[in-house]
Write a protein that holds these residues in place. Structure first.
Motif, PDB file in Angstrom:
ATOM      1  N   ILE A 162       0.838  -1.200   0.000  1.00 46.94           N
ATOM      2  CA  ILE A 162       0.000   0.000   0.000  1.00 46.94           C
ATOM      3  C   ILE A 162       0.878   1.258   0.000  1.00 46.94           C
ATOM      4  CG2 ILE A 162      -1.709   1.306   1.303  1.00 46.94           C
ATOM      5  CD1 ILE A 162      -2.772  -1.180  -0.116  1.00 46.94           C
ATOM      6  N   GLY A 163       1.956   1.226   0.771  1.00 46.45           N
ATOM      7  CA  GLY A 163       2.868   2.364   0.785  1.00 46.45           C
ATOM      8  C   GLY A 163       3.509   2.609  -0.565  1.00 46.45           C
ATOM      9  N   ALA A 196      -0.610  11.104   5.166  1.00 43.55           N
ATOM     10  CA  ALA A 196      -1.768  10.293   4.783  1.00 43.55           C
ATOM     11  C   ALA A 196      -1.331   8.915   4.312  1.00 43.55           C
ATOM     12  CB  ALA A 196      -2.563  11.015   3.688  1.00 43.55           C
ATOM     13  N   GLY A 197      -0.247   8.859   3.533  1.00 42.71           N
ATOM     14  CA  GLY A 197       0.254   7.560   3.091  1.00 42.71           C
ATOM     15  C   GLY A 197       0.751   6.703   4.240  1.00 42.71           C
ATOM     16  N   SER A 198       1.383   7.324   5.230  1.00 44.77           N
ATOM     17  CA  SER A 198       1.840   6.571   6.401  1.00 44.77           C
ATOM     18  C   SER A 198       0.653   5.968   7.158  1.00 44.77           C
ATOM     19  CB  SER A 198       2.643   7.487   7.319  1.00 44.77           C
ATOM     20  OG  SER A 198       3.791   7.986   6.653  1.00 44.77           O
ATOM     21  N   LEU A 199      -0.424   6.736   7.279  1.00 40.87           N
ATOM     22  CA  LEU A 199      -1.623   6.207   7.954  1.00 40.87           C
ATOM     23  C   LEU A 199      -2.235   5.059   7.161  1.00 40.87           C
ATOM     24  CD1 LEU A 199      -3.325   9.525   9.154  1.00 40.87           C
ATOM     25  CD2 LEU A 199      -2.132   7.825  10.555  1.00 40.87           C
ATOM     26  N   LEU A 200      -2.282   5.188   5.840  1.00 38.28           N
ATOM     27  CA  LEU A 200      -2.846   4.110   5.029  1.00 38.28           C
ATOM     28  C   LEU A 200      -2.003   2.840   5.120  1.00 38.28           C
ATOM     29  CD1 LEU A 200      -3.976   5.977   1.786  1.00 38.28           C
ATOM     30  CD2 LEU A 200      -5.435   4.888   3.485  1.00 38.28           C
ATOM     31  N   GLY A 201      -0.686   2.982   5.061  1.00 39.20           N
ATOM     32  CA  GLY A 201       0.176   1.815   5.179  1.00 39.20           C
ATOM     33  C   GLY A 201       0.037   1.129   6.523  1.00 39.20           C
ATOM     34  N   THR A 202      -0.036   1.913   7.572  1.00 39.01           N
ATOM     35  CA  THR A 202      -0.214   1.335   8.905  1.00 39.01           C
ATOM     36  C   THR A 202      -1.558   0.638   9.022  1.00 39.01           C
ATOM     37  OG1 THR A 202       1.175   3.092   9.820  1.00 39.01           O
ATOM     38  CG2 THR A 202      -0.211   1.862  11.360  1.00 39.01           C
ATOM     39  N   LEU A 224       6.053   5.048   8.162  1.00 41.87           N
ATOM     40  CA  LEU A 224       6.611   6.376   8.413  1.00 41.87           C
ATOM     41  C   LEU A 224       7.861   6.612   7.566  1.00 41.87           C
ATOM     42  CD1 LEU A 224       6.247   6.681  12.298  1.00 41.87           C
ATOM     43  CD2 LEU A 224       5.032   8.015  10.557  1.00 41.87           C
ATOM     44  N   TYR A 225       8.691   5.594   7.457  1.00 41.32           N
ATOM     45  CA  TYR A 225       9.910   5.748   6.656  1.00 41.32           C
ATOM     46  C   TYR A 225       9.574   5.972   5.191  1.00 41.32           C
ATOM     47  CZ  TYR A 225      13.950   4.682   3.880  1.00 41.32           C
ATOM     48  OH  TYR A 225      14.931   4.759   2.928  1.00 41.32           O
ATOM     49  N   VAL A 226       8.603   5.242   4.663  1.00 44.31           N
ATOM     50  CA  VAL A 226       8.238   5.411   3.251  1.00 44.31           C
ATOM     51  C   VAL A 226       7.787   6.844   2.989  1.00 44.31           C
ATOM     52  CG1 VAL A 226       6.567   4.740   1.489  1.00 44.31           C
ATOM     53  CG2 VAL A 226       7.696   2.991   2.860  1.00 44.31           C
ATOM     54  N   GLY A 227       6.998   7.407   3.906  1.00 43.59           N
ATOM     55  CA  GLY A 227       6.575   8.795   3.734  1.00 43.59           C
ATOM     56  C   GLY A 227       7.740   9.761   3.781  1.00 43.59           C
ATOM     57  N   ALA A 228       8.654   9.574   4.734  1.00 43.17           N
ATOM     58  CA  ALA A 228       9.815  10.467   4.835  1.00 43.17           C
ATOM     59  C   ALA A 228      10.730  10.312   3.629  1.00 43.17           C
ATOM     60  CB  ALA A 228      10.577  10.175   6.125  1.00 43.17           C
ATOM     61  N   ALA A 229      10.948   9.084   3.191  1.00 46.80           N
ATOM     62  CA  ALA A 229      11.816   8.862   2.035  1.00 46.80           C
ATOM     63  C   ALA A 229      11.226   9.474   0.768  1.00 46.80           C
ATOM     64  CB  ALA A 229      12.038   7.362   1.836  1.00 46.80           C
ATOM     65  N   THR A 230       9.915   9.421   0.634  1.00 49.11           N
ATOM     66  CA  THR A 230       9.270  10.037  -0.529  1.00 49.11           C
ATOM     67  C   THR A 230       9.544  11.534  -0.568  1.00 49.11           C
ATOM     68  OG1 THR A 230       7.519   8.367  -0.496  1.00 49.11           O
ATOM     69  CG2 THR A 230       7.069  10.402  -1.698  1.00 49.11           C
TER      70      THR A 230
END
Length: 520
Positions: A162-163, A196-202, A224-230
């Motif tokens: 999802i992330g 928003a993406g971090s919440l969806l992935g979680t 959280l990492y995926v959102g920060a890396a993006t």
């Protein structure tokens, strides 16, 4: 005209004016130097010699007429000096006298030239987060799940998939704002989209039951990492992200030699995560985002002038329109669909046999790692293809010649990418403990899947993301249906699906990119 349009051949002095042929002033009885020099040269020959470079390169007499007129030659002067009616008659005769000699275009700057080191750095950054699973492995202890996979695998895969889909969609929208030159808007997009993406992935990870307790905390950190890396990758902060991953990567390499305590493992994971999130927050326009949100909330309560009388709507100018501007949300959705399709295909390449009921030892993790690492060279080769197609545009004399050049460049770039991918797959299989061997079917599937991803990215780079997304999503759906219904042997199904998708994308590339207009 505000000035002369006279074009001088390369190397001519900037302050040298063209010589103007003048009629002879000496009579039959004169004995000056002009009389000793013999008959005067034909002014037409002098003019043709002086303008030889430009006349030979002209494709129509009107080009020569424009040069003559821009240099101040009036019709009266042309009649007196050259005996022609006007500039067009003179241009036609000059065009007929001088043979065509089209010069080769000079070396133009290559706008697609990128650093190989920068692309390889991005490929390493894509793969480095996988080392976090080495540090977190002892915390994911538990009985295997119903598919025989290690505990927590499905939880982490759901969050990661999802992330990945959200990351592709969000990245395209932010890059679209950057392409319009609006960096603040790109920052605001990331400010809203990354959390928003971090919440969806979680949430996706939490929806998978049966995982060990730490797997859910690990999945939340992963999101959280995926959102920060993006955020950092879109804004061009790759080196910052690499520095943030340093503690985790060093700990993962140390684990291969020394068994680190659980507290140290968790501390290294948390330090890298906090570093990435802190660096991402520093790059985001928090103050501007909060101010824009407040203004938007207030605007919802204010009655818009556009809803007023007809007279007001008629007088309102274009600059006062309240329609939203910028890239449309719908334009970013195909990138998410493309990410979903390719993500599922990579997942099936690694776990397809296990998901179909095979032994847990059949996990082909080196294939997934090889595909991830190869994204760096793939990006560089995409730029090489664009450079090659630009060179083909400059040197080709016909559409067919350009098509041949384009296909040659495409074949070379794809062959180099598949060679790199095969080398990574073989190396990973040799180094990975208890990895299944690379049989002929596995190698063919890996290479076909690599061709699918590279040609899909190529179409995406030319704006043809919709057909690429349809092909990849259809391939993922076909493989999912085969898995759910138990149709066919998993390896054969993967080979057939990857081969069909690769052939479809190759046909699309030849059809869409074989036209010179696609490379403007």
């Amino acid at each position: 005209m505000s000035g002369s349009l006279w074009l001088k051949p390369p190397g001519a002095a900037a302050d040298t004016l063209p010589a103007i042929p003048r009629p002879r002033r000496d009579g039959p009885g004169d004995t000056g130097p002009a009389a000793d020099a013999g008959p005067a040269a034909d002014p037409m020959d002098e003019l043709a010699e002086r303008l030889d470079v430009f006349i030979g390169a002209a494709v129509h007499p009107d080009e020569i007429a424009a040069i003559l007129e821009s240099d101040g030659m009036t019709d009266e002067y042309i009649r007196l000096t050259y005996g022609r009616h006007d500039s067009f008659g003179l241009a036609e005769e000059l065009y007929a006298r001088v043979p065509r000699s089209y010069p080769e275009p000079g070396a133009a700057p290559d706008p697609w030239k990128v650093s190989l080191t920068a692309c390889l750095l991005r490929g390493v950054i894509f793969a480095l987060p996988g080392l976090a699973y080495l540090l977190g492995a002892p915390l994911l202890d538990g009985p295997p799940d119903r598919l025989g996979l290690p505990a927590g695998t499905l939880t982490l895969l759901a969050g990661a998939l999802i992330g990945w889909v959200w990351d592709q969609t969000l990245s395209h929208r932010a890059y679209s704002w950057l392409g319009l030159g609006d960096r603040p808007a790109a920052g605001r997009t990331l400010l809203v989209g990354a959390p928003a993406g971090s919440l969806l992935g979680t949430a996706a990870a939490m929806a998978v039951p049966g995982g060990p307790p730490f797997s859910y905390a690990f999945a939340a950190g992963q999101a959280l990492y995926v959102g920060a890396a993006t955020v950092l990758l879109v804004l061009g902060r790759e080196r910052m992200l690499l520095a943030a991953l340093g503690p985790m990567a060093a700990g993962a390499l140390l684990v291969l030699v020394v068994d680190l305590p659980v507290q140290v493992r968790v501390a290294l994971l948390v330090v890298s995560l906090l570093a990435a999130c802190t660096l991402a927050v520093r790059e985001l326009p928090l103050a501007d985002g909060i101010r824009a949100a407040v203004l938007r909330i207030r605007g919802w309560a204010v009655r818009r002038p556009g809803k007023g009388p007809v007279r007001w709507r008629m007088l309102r100018g274009a600059e006062e329109e309240f329609a939203p501007r910028g890239p449309r949300l719908g334009d970013s959705v195909p990138y998410g669909v493309f990410g979903l399709g390719t993500g599922l295909l990579v997942l099936y390449a690694a776990l397809g046999e296990v998901l179909a009921g095979g032994p847990a030892e059949a996990v082909a993790a080196p294939s997934a790692v090889a595909l991830t690492l190869s994204m760096g060279p793939a990006e560089w080769l995409l730029h090489r293809f664009r450079s090659g197609s630009l060179t083909g545009l400059q040197g080709a004399r016909s559409p067919r010649a350009f098509r041949r050049r384009m296909l040659g460049t495409l074949t070379r770039c794809l062959a180099v990418y598949l060679t790199v991918l095969l080398a990574l797959g073989v190396t990973g299989t040799m180094l990975w403990p208890d990895a299944p061997g690379l049989t002929a079917v596995r190698v063919a599937t890996l290479l076909l899947l690599g061709a699918v991803m590279w040609t899909g990215l190529l179409l995406q780079s030319f704006g043809a993301v919709r057909p690429a997304a349809v092909v990849c999503a259809s391939a993922a759906i076909a493989q999912s249906l085969a898995l759910l219904t138990g149709l066919g042997q998993p390896r054969v199904v993967q080979l057939v699906v990857a081969g069909t998708a690769a052939a479809a994308l190759a046909a699309l590339v030849c059809l869409l990119l074989g036209r010179a207009t696609a490379h403007r």
